[in-house]
Design a protein around this motif. Structure first.
Motif, short mmCIF file in Angstrom:
data_model
loop_
_atom_site.label_atom_id
_atom_site.label_comp_id
_atom_site.label_asym_id
_atom_site.label_seq_id
_atom_site.Cartn_x
_atom_site.Cartn_y
_atom_site.Cartn_z
N VAL A 99 -7.55 -37.35 7.41
CA VAL A 99 -7.92 -37.25 6.00
C VAL A 99 -8.94 -38.32 5.63
O VAL A 99 -9.83 -38.09 4.82
CB VAL A 99 -6.72 -37.31 5.03
CG1 VAL A 99 -5.79 -36.14 5.27
CG2 VAL A 99 -5.97 -38.62 5.13
N ARG A 100 -8.83 -39.46 6.24
CA ARG A 100 -9.78 -40.53 5.95
C ARG A 100 -11.20 -40.06 6.30
O ARG A 100 -12.14 -40.23 5.53
CB ARG A 100 -9.41 -41.77 6.78
CG ARG A 100 -10.35 -42.91 6.53
CD ARG A 100 -9.70 -44.27 6.58
NE ARG A 100 -8.83 -44.48 7.73
CZ ARG A 100 -8.13 -45.62 7.89
NH1 ARG A 100 -8.22 -46.59 7.00
NH2 ARG A 100 -7.36 -45.77 8.93
N LEU A 144 -12.26 -36.85 6.72
CA LEU A 144 -12.68 -35.72 5.89
C LEU A 144 -13.10 -36.15 4.51
O LEU A 144 -14.13 -35.73 3.98
CB LEU A 144 -11.52 -34.73 5.71
CG LEU A 144 -11.31 -33.65 6.75
CD1 LEU A 144 -10.23 -32.71 6.27
CD2 LEU A 144 -12.59 -32.88 7.02
N VAL A 145 -12.28 -37.02 3.91
CA VAL A 145 -12.53 -37.40 2.52
C VAL A 145 -13.78 -38.27 2.42
O VAL A 145 -14.65 -38.02 1.59
CB VAL A 145 -11.30 -38.10 1.92
CG1 VAL A 145 -11.63 -38.76 0.59
CG2 VAL A 145 -10.17 -37.09 1.74
N SER A 146 -13.88 -39.28 3.29
CA SER A 146 -15.01 -40.19 3.11
C SER A 146 -16.31 -39.61 3.63
O SER A 146 -17.37 -39.85 3.08
CB SER A 146 -14.71 -41.55 3.74
OG SER A 146 -14.73 -41.44 5.14
N VAL A 191 -17.01 -36.20 4.11
CA VAL A 191 -17.40 -34.88 3.62
C VAL A 191 -17.15 -34.73 2.12
O VAL A 191 -18.07 -34.58 1.33
CB VAL A 191 -16.65 -33.75 4.37
CG1 VAL A 191 -17.13 -32.38 3.90
CG2 VAL A 191 -16.80 -33.89 5.87
N GLU A 192 -15.87 -34.82 1.71
CA GLU A 192 -15.52 -34.38 0.37
C GLU A 192 -16.08 -35.27 -0.75
O GLU A 192 -16.53 -34.78 -1.77
CB GLU A 192 -13.99 -34.24 0.26
CG GLU A 192 -13.50 -33.19 1.26
CD GLU A 192 -12.01 -32.90 1.17
OE1 GLU A 192 -11.34 -33.46 0.28
OE2 GLU A 192 -11.52 -32.14 2.00
N MET A 193 -16.03 -36.58 -0.55
CA MET A 193 -16.50 -37.47 -1.61
C MET A 193 -17.99 -37.30 -1.89
O MET A 193 -18.45 -37.51 -3.00
CB MET A 193 -16.23 -38.93 -1.20
CG MET A 193 -14.84 -39.38 -1.57
SD MET A 193 -14.61 -39.41 -3.36
CE MET A 193 -12.94 -38.81 -3.45
N ASN A 194 -18.72 -36.90 -0.86
CA ASN A 194 -20.18 -36.76 -1.04
C ASN A 194 -20.55 -35.57 -1.90
O ASN A 194 -21.70 -35.41 -2.27
CB ASN A 194 -20.86 -36.65 0.33
CG ASN A 194 -20.61 -37.90 1.15
OD1 ASN A 194 -20.53 -39.00 0.60
ND2 ASN A 194 -20.48 -37.74 2.46
N GLY A 218 -13.14 -29.24 -5.60
CA GLY A 218 -13.07 -29.77 -4.24
C GLY A 218 -11.63 -29.94 -3.79
O GLY A 218 -11.24 -29.48 -2.73
N THR A 219 -10.81 -30.58 -4.64
CA THR A 219 -9.42 -30.85 -4.26
C THR A 219 -8.69 -29.55 -3.95
O THR A 219 -8.02 -29.42 -2.92
CB THR A 219 -8.68 -31.60 -5.40
OG1 THR A 219 -9.36 -32.84 -5.63
CG2 THR A 219 -7.25 -31.87 -5.04
N TYR A 269 -11.08 -26.96 -1.18
CA TYR A 269 -11.14 -27.52 0.17
C TYR A 269 -9.72 -27.62 0.75
O TYR A 269 -9.51 -27.43 1.93
CB TYR A 269 -11.79 -28.90 0.17
CG TYR A 269 -13.29 -28.90 -0.01
CD1 TYR A 269 -14.12 -29.45 0.96
CD2 TYR A 269 -13.88 -28.37 -1.14
CE1 TYR A 269 -15.49 -29.46 0.81
CE2 TYR A 269 -15.25 -28.37 -1.31
CZ TYR A 269 -16.06 -28.91 -0.33
OH TYR A 269 -17.41 -28.91 -0.48
N GLY A 270 -8.76 -27.94 -0.13
CA GLY A 270 -7.37 -28.02 0.32
C GLY A 270 -6.87 -26.69 0.84
O GLY A 270 -6.20 -26.62 1.87
#
Lengths: 206, 206
Positions: free
Chosen positions: B152-153, B155-157, B159-162, B180-181, B184-185
């Motif tokens: 998750v670290r 994926l989140v940092s 891909v998703e946060m961007n 996104g939440t 993507y989830g």
């Protein structure tokens, strides 16, 4: 063991055990007297499976009966038995009319083909993923599934599959699949949202 | 633009727009005549946000009002606004009495501490993860969270946060976080179950 011990060990109340016996979800014990029967490990294992499907998988009794029928059908290959439980755990998704749906579904089928994944042509996960892609497109969210594919491949093959006892009794394998699918899925989702919070705090404070 | 154009562009019916105006969920347009008002991009953005919260996040109108109040409160830091939406998207988990719960919750707090993650002490995700750990323990499922944290670290940092526009209007950032939440989830969960099927087929056929 007697029904009282079976109840204590499984955590399932005696009237509920009697209901499962009447409904054919639990096989009869060995009758040792007119009002007395003996139960064994196989009964305990079945009760654990029912509890897992009911409490963790949140499946209906009707769905549970179908899964138990698959577990008991010795002509069915283990992979299909697991698939029966697996498909029951996912949300029911209805294909939508229109080109948008067809395009998304074609994209899913191509992805699976390209990955060389062994997914049944009628697997409900195909429509499930197509639905998510349609929603994303309608809402203007762009997604590259690549990093997600890489991540689940690693998690499933290196961690989750190793927890399923493929060689043991089918009850135990199905139970383990249900617990793993649902509980590991919840842990993954929660950790992902935690990472969101943390990363968002980091970016917005700098 | 007129209300008819706002409706066409947002996909929200005129009576529904009028309801949002009455409820204060959508700010009034600029009155140009007794029965005519002009709307702009900010109205369109708000309607997109409401749709995202309602249709994708499946939140209640009461929850949506709270999130909109946070979006509109200019004294609230952006991170808290995002947090308000974020927390509303998770399931409501009640802490359970007993030592088992306390031990699981302590394990979660230690994990977050060890990872150096920036998670609010009252974040509901802490109880959510504790509940999953309790269920696992009760059902005899062993789990090492390590591989999940790593995944998750990344994926989140990476891909998703961007995908979240932190610098733009708050409506847009919150909308993007919700989409996104949730979406993507869903994609992650479906792909994970697909990988289960494929890997299980591979192992059982060999």
């Amino acid at each position: 063991m007697r029904i009282s011990e079976l109840s204590a060990k499984s955590g399932v109340a005696i009237p509920t055990i009697k209901y499962y016996l009447r409904e054919g979800m639990l096989h009869q014990g060995e009758q040792t007297a007119a009002t007395r029967a003996e139960y064994d490990e196989s009964h305990l294992r079945r009760l654990r499976l029912i509890r897992a499907l009911l409490e963790v998988g949140r499946l209906s009794v009707a769905s549970i009966k179908q899964i138990i029928a698959a577990v008991e059908d010795e002509s069915m290959p283990t992979h299909e038995v697991l698939g029966t439980a697996h498909y029951a755990l996912g949300p029911a998704v209805e294909p939508e009319p229109g080109e948008e749906w067809q395009a998304a579904r074609a994209q899913v089928d191509e992805l699976i083909e390209k990955l060389g994944w062994d997914i049944h042509p009628a697997a409900p996960t195909r429509d499930e993923l197509a639905q998510t892609l349609v929603r994303m497109r309608q809402l203007g969210v762009a997604i590259d599934l690549g990093p997600y594919v890489e991540v689940v491949r690693k998690l499933v093959s290196e961690v989750e599959m190793n927890t399923i006892p493929f060689d043991g009794p089918r009850d135990a394998a199905v139970e383990s699949l249900v617990l793993g699918t649902v509980l590991y899925g919840r842990a993954l989702d929660t950790l992902r949202r935690m990472a969101h919070e943390s990363e968002s705090a980091r970016r917005l404070s700098s």
